[in-house]
Design a protein around this motif. Structure first.
Motif, PDB file in Angstrom:
ATOM      1  N   THR A 102     -10.418  57.306  17.766  1.00  0.00           N
ATOM      2  CA  THR A 102     -10.646  55.893  18.057  1.00  0.00           C
ATOM      3  C   THR A 102      -9.355  55.112  17.794  1.00  0.00           C
ATOM      4  O   THR A 102      -8.451  55.590  17.094  1.00  0.00           O
ATOM      5  N   PRO A 103      -9.253  53.891  18.302  1.00  0.00           N
ATOM      6  CA  PRO A 103      -8.051  53.089  18.041  1.00  0.00           C
ATOM      7  C   PRO A 103      -7.813  52.860  16.553  1.00  0.00           C
ATOM      8  O   PRO A 103      -6.673  52.915  16.094  1.00  0.00           O
ATOM      9  N   THR A 104      -8.873  52.619  15.783  1.00  0.00           N
ATOM     10  CA  THR A 104      -8.679  52.387  14.354  1.00  0.00           C
ATOM     11  C   THR A 104      -8.235  53.667  13.649  1.00  0.00           C
ATOM     12  O   THR A 104      -7.431  53.626  12.708  1.00  0.00           O
TER      13      THR A 104
ATOM     14  N   GLU B 209      -6.947  47.892  25.800  1.00  0.00           N
ATOM     15  CA  GLU B 209      -7.805  47.608  24.654  1.00  0.00           C
ATOM     16  C   GLU B 209      -7.360  48.410  23.428  1.00  0.00           C
ATOM     17  O   GLU B 209      -7.309  47.886  22.304  1.00  0.00           O
ATOM     18  N   TYR B 210      -7.074  49.677  23.639  1.00  0.00           N
ATOM     19  CA  TYR B 210      -6.702  50.572  22.549  1.00  0.00           C
ATOM     20  C   TYR B 210      -5.478  50.052  21.805  1.00  0.00           C
ATOM     21  O   TYR B 210      -5.478  49.945  20.568  1.00  0.00           O
TER      22      TYR B 210
ATOM     23  N   ILE C  36      -6.117  46.903  19.715  1.00  0.00           N
ATOM     24  CA  ILE C  36      -6.808  47.131  18.445  1.00  0.00           C
ATOM     25  C   ILE C  36      -5.863  47.747  17.418  1.00  0.00           C
ATOM     26  O   ILE C  36      -5.866  47.355  16.238  1.00  0.00           O
TER      27      ILE C  36
ATOM     28  N   GLU D 258      -3.881  45.045  15.972  1.00  0.00           N
ATOM     29  CA  GLU D 258      -4.651  44.202  15.056  1.00  0.00           C
ATOM     30  C   GLU D 258      -4.778  44.861  13.684  1.00  0.00           C
ATOM     31  O   GLU D 258      -4.696  44.192  12.653  1.00  0.00           O
TER      32      GLU D 258
ATOM     33  N   VAL E  48     -10.879  43.266  11.497  1.00  0.00           N
ATOM     34  CA  VAL E  48     -10.696  43.566  12.915  1.00  0.00           C
ATOM     35  C   VAL E  48     -12.010  43.410  13.671  1.00  0.00           C
ATOM     36  O   VAL E  48     -13.020  44.038  13.341  1.00  0.00           O
ATOM     37  N   THR E  49     -11.981  42.549  14.669  1.00  0.00           N
ATOM     38  CA  THR E  49     -13.086  42.426  15.620  1.00  0.00           C
ATOM     39  C   THR E  49     -12.505  42.536  17.011  1.00  0.00           C
ATOM     40  O   THR E  49     -11.355  42.139  17.254  1.00  0.00           O
ATOM     41  N   PHE E  50     -13.304  43.072  17.931  1.00  0.00           N
ATOM     42  CA  PHE E  50     -12.795  43.194  19.301  1.00  0.00           C
ATOM     43  C   PHE E  50     -13.968  43.192  20.259  1.00  0.00           C
ATOM     44  O   PHE E  50     -14.864  44.043  20.179  1.00  0.00           O
TER      45      PHE E  50
ATOM     46  N   TYR F  55     -14.114  49.571  23.457  1.00  0.00           N
ATOM     47  CA  TYR F  55     -14.044  49.741  22.008  1.00  0.00           C
ATOM     48  C   TYR F  55     -14.527  48.481  21.284  1.00  0.00           C
ATOM     49  O   TYR F  55     -13.764  47.830  20.574  1.00  0.00           O
TER      50      TYR F  55
ATOM     51  N   LEU G 268     -15.824  46.142  18.534  1.00  0.00           N
ATOM     52  CA  LEU G 268     -15.840  46.178  17.072  1.00  0.00           C
ATOM     53  C   LEU G 268     -16.331  44.835  16.533  1.00  0.00           C
ATOM     54  O   LEU G 268     -15.757  43.807  16.884  1.00  0.00           O
TER      55      LEU G 268
END
Length: 355
Positions: A70-72, A118-119, A122, A125, A133-135, A140, A142
């Motif tokens: 995932t991005p995070t 998007e990736y 994030i 961020e 972090v919200t998206f 993705y 969040l």
């Protein structure tokens, strides 16, 4: 133009002599070393393992696949490696292709450019660490909006990043993807770059730079003047150009013939734009029929010479002159580890540093 060393993919196991090659690259003054992942070894673990023995050379992933984490999770790995390496890490990302993404990771390959945008947003961020972090994204979201418990909450990384503007590079081959790299990333990781296409690539990069958001101090993307183009380039020194090309032909045949489905092979499309569409059709047909040696033999010498540096030292030095005029800032050498010193001498035009 700087030199980097690309360790490449693993085959059935770890590449022999990889650690020694990484240490030799640092001794020779190479700027960076890069690792790869497909559907076997990952890119982050070997980079951390080998990189732990280094102190100055930059460390990068070329590439970490978007769908592998995932991005995070990618941001966590990036900030961790950046701390452990003392600020030497570069996060190289790429979308891969539908065969791997859907066949190996079990995720859809729809809208890869929007997914990449998007990736990266994030990851930035997380690294900025300015707020939880919200998206509100299509791919993705969040916190998770649907299909969960509803108990997800926005979170901020417990670890403070060493560099909020840790560089993010994107692998890209299609025209729109190249422009996207220039728009949202700090660097571009091209495969099958050719000096003959330099003017076209510069136009695509300029299109992306024109859409680039203003830089914010301390967080990416960095200023356009610092944008890097790190091209993977096979280099083989041999008195016989054909023999040298033979070392590169299987690599090209794999990408043009086997790394993608018929009609959906982005690597093949790059070579076709170079003017080798008919040759690529033959290579792909042979490769998909299981005739891999014939597929490699079908790769024209001219194609190899367009995207690689092969032949006697003088020929490589002469060919390098064209590369120095391109947008490429770093030549990521793919080569026999035992020949790194010779390559450094050949490419730099002078003797390698003494031990």
């Amino acid at each position: 133009m700087r030199l980097g060393y690309h360790t490449g993919y693993w085959s059935a196991g770890p590449p022999r002599g990889a650690l020694e090659a990484v240490l030799e690259a640092e001794r020779l003054g190479f700027d960076s070393v890069w690792t790869a992942e497909a559907y076997g070894s990952d890119a982050l673990t070997p980079l951390a393992w080998w990189g732990a023995r280094t102190s100055t050379i930059r460390l990068g992933t070329a590439i970490a696949q978007l769908s592998a984490r995932t991005p995070t999770a990618a941001a966590m790995a990036a900030l961790t490696l950046d701390h452990l390496s003392g600020g030497r890490f570069t996060l190289g990302l790429g979308a891969s292709g539908p065969q791997v993404v859907e066949g190996w990771y079990g995720q859809p390959y729809t809208r890869p450019l929007a997914r990449t945008r998007e990736y990266v947003a994030i990851v930035r961020e997380v690294l900025a660490r300015e707020a939880p972090v919200t998206f509100d994204g299509a791919f993705y979201p969040l916190p998770l909006r649907e299909g969960g418990t509803g108990l997800g909450k926005p979170l901020r990384s417990t670890v403070h990043p060493l560099r909020a503007d840790l560089p993010i590079h994107l692998a890209a081959e299609g025209p729109k993807n190249v422009a996207l790299a220039a728009e949202i990333a700090d660097g571009w990781l091209p495969l099958f770059y050719s000096p003959r296409m330099d003017a076209t690539y510069r136009e695509l990069l300029a299109d992306g730079f024109a859409r680039r958001a203003p830089s914010h101090p301390g967080r990416g993307p960095r200023p356009v003047e610092e944008f890097e183009v790190s091209a993977t380039v096979p280099v083989v020194v041999h008195d016989d150009a054909e023999r040298a090309a033979d070392a590169v032909r299987p690599f090209i045949a794999l990408y043009a013939g086997g790394m993608g489905a018929k009609g959906a092979n982005f690597h093949r499309d790059v070579l076709a734009r170079l003017g080798y569409g008919d040759a690529c059709d033959e290579i792909q047909s042979l490769y998909l029929a299981g005739r891999r040696e014939e597929a490699a033999a079908a790769v024209p010498l001219e194609l190899v010479q367009d995207i690689a540096l092969v032949g006697p030292p003088d020929a490589i030095r002469s060919g390098l002159a064209a590369w120095r005029q391109t947008a490429v800032t770093t030549l990521l050498v793919q080569a026999d580890p035992a020949s790194l010193a010779l390559l450094a001498e050949t490419l730099d035009g002078g003797p390698a540093p003494a031990s």
